[in-house]
Enzyme design. Structure first.
Site, PDB file in Angstrom:
ATOM      1  N   TYR A 268       0.810  -1.233   0.000  1.00  0.00           N
ATOM      2  CA  TYR A 268       0.000   0.000   0.000  1.00  0.00           C
ATOM      3  C   TYR A 268       0.842   1.282   0.000  1.00  0.00           C
ATOM      4  CZ  TYR A 268      -0.200  -0.355   5.269  1.00  0.00           C
ATOM      5  OH  TYR A 268       0.048  -0.461   6.605  1.00  0.00           O
ATOM      6  N   GLU A 269       0.207   2.398  -0.188  1.00  0.00           N
ATOM      7  CA  GLU A 269       0.904   3.686  -0.408  1.00  0.00           C
ATOM      8  C   GLU A 269       1.866   3.605  -1.593  1.00  0.00           C
ATOM      9  OE1 GLU A 269       0.687   6.719   0.609  1.00  0.00           O
ATOM     10  OE2 GLU A 269      -0.890   6.375   2.071  1.00  0.00           O
ATOM     11  N   GLY A 270       1.518   2.842  -2.608  1.00  0.00           N
ATOM     12  CA  GLY A 270       2.412   2.646  -3.761  1.00  0.00           C
ATOM     13  C   GLY A 270       3.265   1.426  -3.524  1.00  0.00           C
TER      14      GLY A 270
ATOM     15  N   GLN B 128       7.674   2.535  -5.868  1.00  0.00           N
ATOM     16  CA  GLN B 128       8.618   3.414  -5.161  1.00  0.00           C
ATOM     17  C   GLN B 128       9.943   3.469  -5.906  1.00  0.00           C
ATOM     18  OE1 GLN B 128       7.540   5.045  -2.382  1.00  0.00           O
ATOM     19  NE2 GLN B 128       5.610   3.929  -2.463  1.00  0.00           N
TER      20      GLN B 128
END
Lengths: 580, 580
Positions: A432-434, A439
């Site tokens: 999650y969050e990319g 990243q």
């Protein structure tokens, strides 16, 4: 055996190694609130709350978990009381502005608090986990009217918030989001569509939930530039329920204490945050802080698994170590294979922490430094280092928690000691969050390549200048930082000839850069700890022996790929850097 | 999306690359039963059974799992019927001797069968997983009377078997086992004590369960030399229940389809297997085959996770890959980061498979070759390679299944696609049958060092001689095998000066040796597959690019440690080997 925060360890890094209090005290915003004594007091208080209130609920959160009941979500026993105590004690508001009901303290303290919360109870931590991002987003992009209604509720955590981005067909590819927002005469919009994977999309922890929803206005262009951001509350101002329905919660590998919801917006009332078509922009405000917190989830969880494994290894006896005398079996902590696991994970925890705390400090400088140059420099650090931390620390959180599980043998695979829960819980942080792959692309393709590696080089020079070449570990770290600068330049050149190349080496590039930052971190920790200080020397040795060798391997992988494009003897303009 | 065995893939390795049929046909035991056509027929039939009967029960096994009901264990729905069909079709008896009711087929086919079973349903596979070991143990060490009562029931799988070794205070350290066996006038013993972590210690799959229990006779010396092995059935010959009580089943991270039992022996009736005080010896008979099967659990699970991820990547679209034309998003399989995950895991699966199948073949040679020299050579291979495979393939099973989960993004973390179950299930394989750390010590301290590295060197020379130095990949593999021979000699010398050293480098030593074997495996696969055969070329390229670089890293780690003891310029007698 619950996790317990250890304020002395974190304070040693923040205070002694980073010298944070002096840097913060130089900022007008913290002139009264950043001395070392106050920081210690805040963190000791936070440690007590996390250890006494949040940590004991971790197993219940996993075993009982959240329950879906006809559109409502029932939190695990104790979660509601703990959350109410949490926000009433002011913890979500730690670094929010005083005028919004916050405490105006440095973000670096937030970073430590979230690391500890994650170690204590990852599922619980998901609840306030998006507050900070929602607060920043609304503060920077919300209209005065929206702020008047929602900002202080979010700043204090009295109401919780979500980020409603993902749709079934649009995960990493947010440009494909289809949820529609139809403008109304009163300036509001009506939202229609379905969102998945919404953490805390529905629950009973707070009276209201504020959703920030990525959506598309009529006639918006396709792709990311057609996205807008809309705020839609669970409960409207007149006390009626908005048309936002939780259709189910997911059965997950772990993190059972946090409900992952499918939300259906059925002409739900909302208001635009920021300009139409600039939804992604508005969201990106919160990105660095949110990603840093995910990195700290990796570190916190790994520390929790380490604490359990370390305690077990100090009491479990099996066989005799080579050279042991007497008939008694040895503590497993004395067996080289176990000592290696424990010291190596400690090296990742403390090295990762130092870089993460420094990033928290840079967030403060980016917001509050009076000189634009200092703010830019801090922003540059956050832009480059945050994706590195997010990917590397969550990967290590998972792999390292699994290594700690191994210390228990078969006892690690059963519920008994709670270590397997950490492995299950933290796995999602790689996604999650990319995702971690995103990243790596963010770092290399979006941050390093556009200026030919110049920003990365500047960050690495900053670190080089803090090292003391007369110390062996520092000189070694300086050499590696120079190699990374050269590598960035090489890849930037090679990418011009082969635009696919950076995507192929992005993961290795991120990893080798993290290992270079870790070399800086451990050189600095060693410089500030005594040579007879076993607390820091054992992981320092494990870092050099077991972690750092991967640096050469990854460096070689990326270098060979770049040379394959450039020709082995090509000399990019930055070649001289490697010899500085 | 259930796992489906792919006989063609396995047959290519066994038949084309290893040339197993010709090697087996040279053994009198298999003169009639090992031609390529029969092997294909058996494996195709096995593939159908595994795919159609066993695989569809995998999720039920996880979600419903085994239920403990007042001393009894209720298997997940469908498991009993599937197991009854399994043994009645003769699958457990595949490689058992014809005179014991078996089919007398080669063990290498068993290896493939267990790999597929594990991929299809790891929990179910635990049930027959110990049969083969129990069969070999009883066959070699049981009295005629015991064999008459139990051998064919175990050979055919009509009754299932357990290995009851672990006690709460004696995990890796079996020498500390305390369960007592008290001899009776009629030649039997009465067992008293408690065992934990007994897979299949109680269940409803078969009418009887045969426990092989590690215990201690009165006046037995302390430590491993005081251990005896006793056979104790759940149901005695007169039909009464023996005094063996299942006190609970464990709550585990995964493998819910297999009951992990706490067993209390309360003056339970049993009979000695083999001589008093030679319990560990009797058990070691089964060790290599059992460890090979655990390695294959790692490979099978990884293949199952890979199949799911590969299928998903071929249908999910997100964003456009660099250089893509048109407006449509690309398949995620086309994104370099995803392709890398899939090809790299494929490299581990097929490389690990080839080494594992070769080890299965060596088990056949060790048992059935007429010439003692050939048997010894095969035994040497099994002794050295089995711990390497067990540790490396189970670690990769876990880490690789997690990498496959990552391909799904958030969808991998929820139950939906079943990939997270593989990650949870396979984790235990790094622990049982001797933790991976114990495998590394077994390899280096017990197998490599005692003869100064000679046996390892002989195995590596065997592989070297099969390679064709005129091919680039083969020549590269030969160079690495020579480096490993030199490394073994160096560590053996260094260990004389510092007996702790081998324990410190054992994990790296095992890992670098596996990577050297993988270099041999991929050189051989490439030699036998066409250069335009995408099925094998993509993983071959991923192996060279992403897996093999770790070889130099691990080699350097071990070498530096040895040189630290020997002095960097010391030349062990084997130094010349490295230049061969």
């Amino acid at each position: 055996m619950d996790y317990a925060p250890r304020p002395d360890d974190s304070l040693f890094l923040i205070d002694t190694v980073l010298g944070a209090p002096a840097q913060l005290a130089a900022l007008p915003a913290f002139a009264d609130s950043a001395d070392a004594a106050l920081m210690r007091q805040v963190l000791e208080e936070a440690g007590r709350f996390v250890g006494e209130v949040v940590a004991p609920l971790n197993r219940t959160g996993d075993e009982i978990g959240c329950r879906f009941d006809n559109g409502a979500v029932v939190s695990p026993p104790g979660f509601k009381e703990a959350y109410q105590a949490f926000w009433q004690a002011g913890w979500p508001a730690l670094s929010a502005a005083v005028e919004d009901g916050g405490q105006g303290l440095p973000a670096v303290l937030d970073a430590v608090l979230y690391e500890w919360l994650s170690g204590a109870n990852h599922g619980f931590t998901m609840a306030p986990g998006l507050l900070h991002g929602a607060y920043e987003c609304l503060r920077h992009h919300g209209s005065e009217e929206l702020k008047a209604r929602y900002l202080s509720k979010i700043a204090t955590g009295e109401w919780l918030a979500t980020m409603a981005l993902t749709e079934a067909h649009a995960g990493s590819d947010l440009g494909r989001v289809r949820t529609r927002a139809t403008p109304q005469a009163d300036g509001s919009v009506l939202l229609s569509g379905s969102k998945i994977f919404i953490s805390g999309g529905e629950h009973d922890l707070t009276d209201n939930i504020v959703h920030l929803v990525l959506c598309r206005l009529p006639d918006a262009p396709e792709g990311p530039k057609g996205l807008s951001l809309v705020l839609a509350p669970k409960v409207l101002e007149d006390g009626t329920r908005n048309a936002i329905h939780c259709e189910r919660i997911e059965e997950k590998m772990g993190l059972h204490g946090s409900p992952t919801c499918v939300l259906r917006f059925d002409e739900a009332r909302g208001w635009l945050v920021g300009e139409a078509g600039k939804g992604l922009n508005a969201m990106f405000v919160m990105m660095n802080a949110a990603r840093l917190h995910v990195a700290l989830q990796g570190i916190g969880t790994l520390d929790a698994a380490w604490q359990k494994a370390h305690a077990y290894a100090q009491e479990r006896q099996q066989m005799r170590v080579p050279g042991a005398t007497g008939a008694e079996p040895s503590l497993i902590a004395e067996h080289p294979a176990i000592a290696r696991i424990l010291d190596t994970q400690r090296a990742w925890i403390d090295g990762g922490r130092l870089i993460a705390y420094r990033t928290g400090l840079q967030l403060d400088l980016a917001r509050h430094a009076p000189e634009p140059k200092l703010r830019e420099r801090a922003q540059r650090w956050c832009a480059l280092v945050t994706p590195i931390l997010k990917a590397a620390c969550t990967q290590q959180g998972f792999e390292g928690a699994s290594a700690c599980l191994q210390v228990f043998g078969g006892h690690g695979y059963v519920r008994e000691w709670g270590v397997e829960q950490h492995v299950r819980d933290v796995r999602v942080a790689m996604i999650y969050e990319g995702t971690n792959e995103i990243q790596a692309i963010d770092l290399l393709v979006r941050k390093v390549l556009p200026d030919g590696g110049a920003a990365l080089s500047a960050v690495l020079l900053e670190l080089r200048d803090e090292l003391d070449a007369s110390r062996e570990a520092d000189a070694d770290a300086q050499r590696r930082l120079a190699q990374l600068r050269y590598l960035g330049t090489s890849v930037a050149m090679a990418a011009q000839a082969n635009p696919r190349l950076p995507y192929e080496v992005a993961d290795d590039f991120l990893r080798v850069t993290m290992l270079g930052l870790m070399a800086w971190a451990w050189a600095r920790i060693e410089a500030h700890s005594g040579t007879d200080d076993a607390r820091w020397q054992a992981p320092a040795a494990a870092f050099r022996r077991h972690v750092l060798p991967e640096f050469e391997m990854r460096l070689g992988l990326v270098k060979r790929a770049a040379e394959g494009v450039l020709g082995a003897h090509a000399q990019p303009p930055g070649a001289a850097l490697a010899r500085q």
